[in-house]
Structure formats: structure tokens, C-alpha cells
Design a protein around this motif. Structure first.
Motif, mmCIF file in Angstrom:
data_model
loop_
_atom_site.group_PDB
_atom_site.id
_atom_site.type_symbol
_atom_site.label_atom_id
_atom_site.label_comp_id
_atom_site.label_asym_id
_atom_site.label_seq_id
_atom_site.Cartn_x
_atom_site.Cartn_y
_atom_site.Cartn_z
ATOM 1 N N CYS A 2 0.985 -1.098 -0.065
ATOM 2 C CA CYS A 2 -0.105 0.034 -0.013
ATOM 3 C C CYS A 2 0.783 1.331 -0.083
ATOM 4 C CB CYS A 2 -0.822 0.005 1.099
ATOM 5 S SG CYS A 2 -2.247 -1.068 1.248
ATOM 6 N N ILE A 27 -6.263 0.749 3.377
ATOM 7 C CA ILE A 27 -5.606 1.700 4.441
ATOM 8 C C ILE A 27 -5.753 0.622 5.918
ATOM 9 C CG2 ILE A 27 -5.759 3.792 5.816
ATOM 10 C CD1 ILE A 27 -6.159 5.236 3.132
ATOM 11 N N SER A 64 -2.801 8.743 4.254
ATOM 12 C CA SER A 64 -2.311 8.221 3.028
ATOM 13 C C SER A 64 -0.725 8.447 3.178
ATOM 14 C CB SER A 64 -2.834 9.347 2.051
ATOM 15 O OG SER A 64 -2.357 8.756 0.824
#
Ligand code: HEM
Length: 372
Positions: free
Chosen positions: A30, A285, A314
Motif C-alpha cells: 500500500c 488503509i 495516506s
């Protein structure tokens, strides 16, 4: 969703879902996707990108993204945001004053939800903003991030957009003529390169709504996690310096934003697979924060962690501009609540809000023995 994320991770660092998108619940993958410039947010070919999308630079790739982001960054820097402390404390104080005398209230509806709206509308200088009206806009825009839900939703979104457009056009015009001390005045009088008039309304809309649903749920999820473990609520009440750790742990453990996505702008080797240009990668996330590769005992809510391993804001080019503000708001909100109500407890069934993109509670019934 957390057992599901564990399942995704067990299947591999990057898996292909039945609808064709790639998905990862692995922290390293990610993070790589969010930081790697070969992944962008705009799926349209370069010559079809709109000049002024709804959510300003959140929906843009460089170079337009860089220009607009640079323009607002100074206004939301940690130093600038520290100056908002008195305004945030005033809002929190007013909301706590309104807690009913019998000591029973909905922590979300009566405290967490109205707070970020009151803060950002005051910071933007929107006069006499109607909290419920703006709360509705937040929900309409918030659910739009997960895709339009229905025709009715499309209509509501259109109405919210035009209403906000009128509010902001009027405000921007007035602040240009007579600047005050609010964020819009700071933006229209900022030294250096100015942005085009047409970019200002989407920018203000983004600043207004980016922190609505997210900050509400950061406050709600933090209080919920602590109240579910009454020994932790008591610990924080005795030592309010732990509030910061509680907020940070909530961002990892129960992130308000559960996923985002990127589109490959080129063929990229990722997690041992080949993602081809134009394909979408969903970064979970909420799953990244529970990855046992980077977090010890990830399913334990632990105030004594030292690492900061989560992607709740993020990473890379779109790293949340509002992080300092969100953290300050959540810290003040939880600190004031726990200092005033060290005996707060859950009193009824908490109710989850619908949807899988934003994670939080619609209602958290609580009680204090204030009146006893
Ligand atoms: C972007 C989370 C509060 C302003 C983002 C992104 C996340 C996020 C995950 C990036 C999305 C992506 O990479 O696709 C959060 C959380 C918050 C919060 C969890 C609260 C707990 C705020 C607040 C503001 C704000 C209060 C108000 C100024 C922004 C902006 C962006 C953004 C302007 C776009 C950044 C860019 O595209 O470069 N936020 N946010 N956020 N956030 Fe926040």
C-alpha cells in the motif's frame, strides 16, 4: 472488516478481485503504491482531464496537483494550525456546555459530529453556518467518494455543489475586497503566485468537506476504543498527556478512511505481480495498519506503542494536508471530554454508520454521573 483484510493479506501481498481491480492489505505494498509516481488518481487520458474537478487537487495528478497543493500548504502547516487552538477550544467548550443535565447523550450526534463542522466553517469564515445543513453536505460528498449511490444521491450532490458554489463565490468576492483573519482571506491575499479564480471554489469545497466525516470519526472511534476498555479511559483521565497516543493508536487500529485507490500510469511490477497501465489498485488503509509484518500484536489497542505505522493520512503526493488540524481537533476534543467526564461510560448500543469507505459510528450513547 479486519478479519476480511487478514484474509486478503493471507492470499498474498497483492490480489486480483473478481471485478478486476487489484487489492492489497499489506503495509509495504500500500505504501509503495501511494508513494510511487507511476500510480495516479486520475484515470482519464491526459487530454480529457477536466480543468476544475469537484474536489480540487485531491482528484488531480501533478503538475496541476502540485501547484494547487503548494498554494494551500502554508495555511495548514503545523505552525499555522497551532494558531487555531483558541477557536477549536471555544467550539469544544460550547459543545460540552450543551451536554444535558441528566448526563446521557449521543457522543457522535451531540459532540463528535458538530465539532469539526463548527471548526472548519469558522476557520473558513462562513457566517452563521447551519451545522445540520453542512453535516448533510459532508455526508453527500463523503459517500460520493465511494461512487454515486443512486439517482437521488446524484441530485443531492448537484444541489450541494451549487449551494456551496454560491456561498464560496460570494465569500471570495467579499474577502478580496476586505480581507479578514480567516483561511479564505489568507488564501486570496497569499504572497507569491495566485491561482485562477475558477480553482478557488473547488479548493474551498475540498477544505470544507475533507475534514468533516473523517475528523468526526477519528473523535468517535477514539472515544469508543477507550470506553470499550474502561481501564484505558481511567488511565487517560489520570494522565491526559496520553490523549495524543490514544488518537494516534486509533488512526492505526480503526482508521476513519479505510481505503483509497490509484490507477497505474505505466506497467508496474508490484508485490510480485505485473500491474498493467490503466489498471486500478485498491489500497486497504485499514488493513495496512493491522499488518503483523509492521505492527506487533496488531489487533490489540495499545497506548504504549512507540511506532507510527499506519497510512490513515495516506502517503506520498496526496498525504493529507489537514493532518495537523485533524490531530489538533481530535486531541482537544478527547482531552476536554475526558477531563470533564472521567467517569463517562457507554450506555446503550453503539450504532455503526453504513458504508465501507468511511469507518465510524452513527451513534454512541454515553452517560456520565454528572447529575448523580
Ligand atoms: C487528503 C485522511 C482530515 C484536508 C487525505 C487523504 C486521506 C485523508 C487518507 C488522501 C487520500 C488519498 O491518498 O487518496 C484524513 C483523515 C482526517 C483528515 C483520516 C481526519 C481524521 C482532514 C482535514 C482537512 C483535510 C481536517 C482540512 C483541511 C485534506 C486535503 C487532502 C486530504 C486537502 C488532499 C491532499 C492531496 O490530494 O494532495 N486526507 N483527512 N483532511 N485531506 Fe485529509
Amino acid at each position: 472488516p479486519y478479519p476480511l483484510y487478514d484474509e486478503v493479506r493471507r492470499c498474498g501481498p497483492l490480489i486480483r478481485s473478481v471485478v478486476g481491480a487489484w487489492t492489497s492489505a499489506t503495509y509495504a505494498v500500500c505504501e509503495q503504491v501511494l508513494r510511487d509516481r507511476r500510480f495516479g488518481v486520475d484515470a482519464r487520458p491526459a487530454d480529457q482531464r477536466a480543468a476544475s474537478p469537484m474536489l480540487s487537487f485531491l482528484e488531480l495528478d501533478p503538475p496541476d496537483h502540485t501547484r494547487l497543493r503548494r498554494f494551500v500548504m502554508p495555511t495548514f502547516s503545523p505552525k499555522a494550525v497551532a494558531g487555531f487552538d483558541p477557536q477549536i477550544s471555544t467550539v469544544v467548550g460550547e459543545l460540552l456546555e450543551a451536554v444535558p443535565a441528566d448526563g446521557a447523550f449521543d457522543l457522535v450526534g451531540g459532540y463528535a459530529a458538530p465539532m469539526p463542522i463548527a471548526v472548519i466553517t469558522r476557520l473558513l469564515g462562513i457566517p452563521d453556518a447551519d451545522s445540520e445543513e453542512f453535516q448533510r453536505y459532508g455526508q453527500v460528498f463523503g459517500s460520493a467518494l465511494g461512487g454515486l449511490q443512486s439517482l437521488r444521491h446524484a441530485r443531492e450532490l448537484g444541489e450541494a455543489q451549487s449551494r456551496l458554489q454560491r456561498i464560496f463565490e460570494d465569500l471570495i468576492r467579499r474577502r478580496r475586497a476586505a480581507p479578514g483573519d480567516d483561511v479564505i482571506s489568507r488564501l486570496v491575499t497569499a504572497p507569491g503566485e495566485q491561482i485562477e479564480a475558477g480553482d478557488m471554489v473547488p479548493l474551498c469545497t475540498l477544505l470544507l468537506i475533507a475534514g468533516f466525516e473523517t475528523t468526526v470519526n477519528l473523535i468517535g472511534n477514539t472515544v469508543h476504543a477507550l470506553l470499550q476498555r474502561p481501564e484505558l479511559w481511567r488511565r487517560v483521565a489520570e494522565d491526559p498527556t496520553l490523549v495524543d497516543a490514544a488518537v494516534e493508536e486509533t488512526l492505526r487500529f480503526d482508521s476513519p478512511v479505510q481505503r483509497t485507490a490509484r490507477v497505474a500510469q505505466a506497467d508496474v511490477e508490484l508485490g510480485g505481480r505485473l500491474v498493467t497501465r490503466g489498471q486500478m489498485v485498491v489500497t486497504l488503509i485499514g488493513g495496512a495498519g493491522r499488518d503483523p509484518e509492521v505492527v506487533d500484536r496488531p489487533d490489540v489497542f495499545d497506548l504504549d506503542r512507540t511506532g507510527r505505522d499506519h497510512l490513515a493520512f495516506s502517503a506520498g503526493a496526496h498525504y493529507c494536508v489537514g493532518r495537523p488540524l485533524a490531530k489538533l481537533e481530535a486531541t482537544i476534543a478527547v482531552r476536554e471530554l475526558v477531563s470533564r467526564f472521567p467517569d463517562l461510560r457507554i450506555d446503550g448500543r453503539p450504532e455503526r454508520r453504513p458504508g465501507t469507505l468511511i469507518r465510524g459510528l452513527a451513534h454512541l450513547p454515553v452517560r456520565t454521573s454528572m447529575a448523580a
